[in-house]
Design an enzyme around this catalytic site. Structure first.
Site, short mmCIF file in Angstrom:
data_model
loop_
_atom_site.label_atom_id
_atom_site.label_comp_id
_atom_site.label_asym_id
_atom_site.label_seq_id
_atom_site.Cartn_x
_atom_site.Cartn_y
_atom_site.Cartn_z
CB CYS A 101 40.97 -57.54 25.21
SG CYS A 101 42.31 -56.39 24.88
N GLY A 204 28.75 -49.90 26.48
CA GLY A 204 29.16 -49.16 25.30
C GLY A 204 28.53 -47.78 25.22
C1 FMN Z 1 41.88 -47.83 28.48
C2 FMN Z 1 40.93 -48.99 28.37
C3 FMN Z 1 41.28 -50.21 28.92
C4 FMN Z 1 40.39 -51.29 28.83
N1 FMN Z 1 40.72 -52.47 29.44
C5 FMN Z 1 39.80 -53.49 29.48
C6 FMN Z 1 40.04 -54.68 30.23
O1 FMN Z 1 41.08 -54.84 30.88
N2 FMN Z 1 39.08 -55.64 30.22
C7 FMN Z 1 37.90 -55.50 29.52
O2 FMN Z 1 37.04 -56.39 29.55
N3 FMN Z 1 37.65 -54.39 28.81
C8 FMN Z 1 38.55 -53.38 28.79
N4 FMN Z 1 38.25 -52.23 28.13
C9 FMN Z 1 36.93 -52.08 27.49
C10 FMN Z 1 35.91 -51.46 28.45
O3 FMN Z 1 35.70 -52.28 29.59
C11 FMN Z 1 34.55 -51.25 27.75
O4 FMN Z 1 34.08 -52.48 27.31
C12 FMN Z 1 34.66 -50.31 26.55
O5 FMN Z 1 35.48 -49.19 26.83
C13 FMN Z 1 33.27 -49.82 26.10
O6 FMN Z 1 32.60 -49.17 27.14
P1 FMN Z 1 32.57 -47.54 27.25
O7 FMN Z 1 31.97 -47.04 25.96
O8 FMN Z 1 31.68 -47.28 28.44
O9 FMN Z 1 33.97 -47.10 27.42
C14 FMN Z 1 39.14 -51.14 28.18
C15 FMN Z 1 38.82 -49.91 27.61
C16 FMN Z 1 39.68 -48.84 27.70
C17 FMN Z 1 39.29 -47.52 27.10
#
Ligand code: FMN
Length: 333
Positions: A101, A204
């Protein structure tokens, strides 16, 4: 893919953990629509051991979402160990540790991706958590702290040596936050390391069947996690799977009517979980980016009305009229 004997199926596509998004209702909907596994929102170890009600509620899981993981974060060994034991009691299949995070209130205090600046501490916490529970422990992290510290290939091996059962790699550094593109070449290098034997889950920017196919065939990961593309769009799992397996009738594309029914269910379950006003506030984030409302000519006023509605009756009326217009082809004005 198998994590410590738990079968996730071939080329699994999982719902990523997202704070304030992946509550139990949303997770279950995604699971029903083709997600192979779910993750809770991250849970603060410190808040959990202080028994903060809003935090302990996050441990609730539904048998239908299995295999499911509960994710914790923190910056000290003892609270993380104690929280891990509490999580184990809640009965998830996997305990996941968040070392990724990037937000200031977490990483700035040394937790989440902040741990990428203190690898010895990260490894100490991981070892202690692995030793404290019987369920498999996994880690989700990023490539490194910044462009000059992309440590993930070596780090994955060190975490494996601590006893974790799988690793999820989000292909960005902490400094990047959510900007730029995820570096899948780097994720592939983690997977290619012959000394790494645990499953690697890539994460990602996966938002299309083409990208999903590349993740598996070009970058060789064992599983994929989808985050932002699922917000307001839980049927993405169905669409991704349909793209990969067009002849599999479990993934027939959903009709407009089915998608609207899912949106209504999300709203009702959100209201049921919290209350009418805050339940609607919670769901606005999904409505604001929902693919059902993209690219409609002259939709601006209706969008404003939809995102301003503060009672269920008001919101339901807007949705009913949008659905009717989309089905009949009547224009918006
Ligand atoms: C609104 C939001 C909340 C997130 N909360 C967490 C979380 O609680 N734990 C975590 O490991 N990643 C969290 N992430 C990251 C996502 O799990 C992920 O790693 C990141 O968005 C990249 O993947 P994507 O391109 O498919 O969105 C969060 C992302 C977003 C956008």
């Amino acid at each position: 893919m198998k994590i410590a004997g738990i079968d996730y199926g071939d080329q699994p596509v999982m719902l990523a953990p997202m704070e304030d998004v992946t509550d139990r209702s949303f997770r279950l909907i995604c699971k029903e629509l083709g997600a192979d596994a779910t993750y809770s929102e991250f849970v603060s170890a410190d808040a959990l051991i202080r028994n903060i009600a809003a935090t302990t509620r996050k441990l609730a899981i539904d048998p239908a979402e299995r295999p499911t993981a509960i994710q914790i974060y923190g910056r000290e060994v003892e609270p993380m160990v104690e929280a891990a034991r509490m999580v184990e009691e809640a009965g998830p299949d996997i305990l996941d540790i968040n070392f990724g995070c990037p937000v200031k209130k977490v990483a700035g205090k040394g937790a989440g991706a902040g741990m990428l600046r203190d690898i010895p501490k990260m490894l100490e916490i991981t070892r202690a958590v692995v030793d404290a529970v019987k369920i498999p422990v996994t880690v989700k992290t990023r490539l490194g702290w910044d462009h000059n510290n992309k440590v993930i290939v070596e780090l994955a091996e060190q975490l494996q040596d601590c006893g974790i059962a799988a690793i999820t790699v989000h292909g960005r550094t902490r400094s990047q936050m959510y900007t730029g593109e995820a570096d899948w070449e780097m994720i592939a290098r983690v997977k290619e390391n012959p000394r790494l034997t645990i499953p690697v889950i890539g994460n990602g920017d996966i938002d299309s069947p083409e990208r999903l196919r590349d993740a598996f065939s070009r970058y060789g990961v064992d599983g994929v996690m989808v985050g932002r593309a699922a917000i307001g769009n839980p049927w993405i799992f169905n669409e991704l799977k349909h793209g990969l397996y067009p002849d599999d009738n479990r993934y027939t594309p959903l009709s407009l009517e089915q998608k609207f029914a899912i949106v209504r269910r999300q709203i009702q379950e959100s209201i049921g979980r919290i209350d009418e006003y805050r339940g609607i506030l919670h769901i606005r984030r999904h409505l604001a980016v929902c693919s059902l409302f993209k690219g409609i000519p002259n939709f601006r006023q209706t969008r404003i009305a939809m995102l301003r509605a503060s009672t269920f009756a008001e919101l339901a009326a807007v949705l009913d009229s949008v659905e009717a217009k989309l089905r009949s082809g009547e224009p918006f004005e």
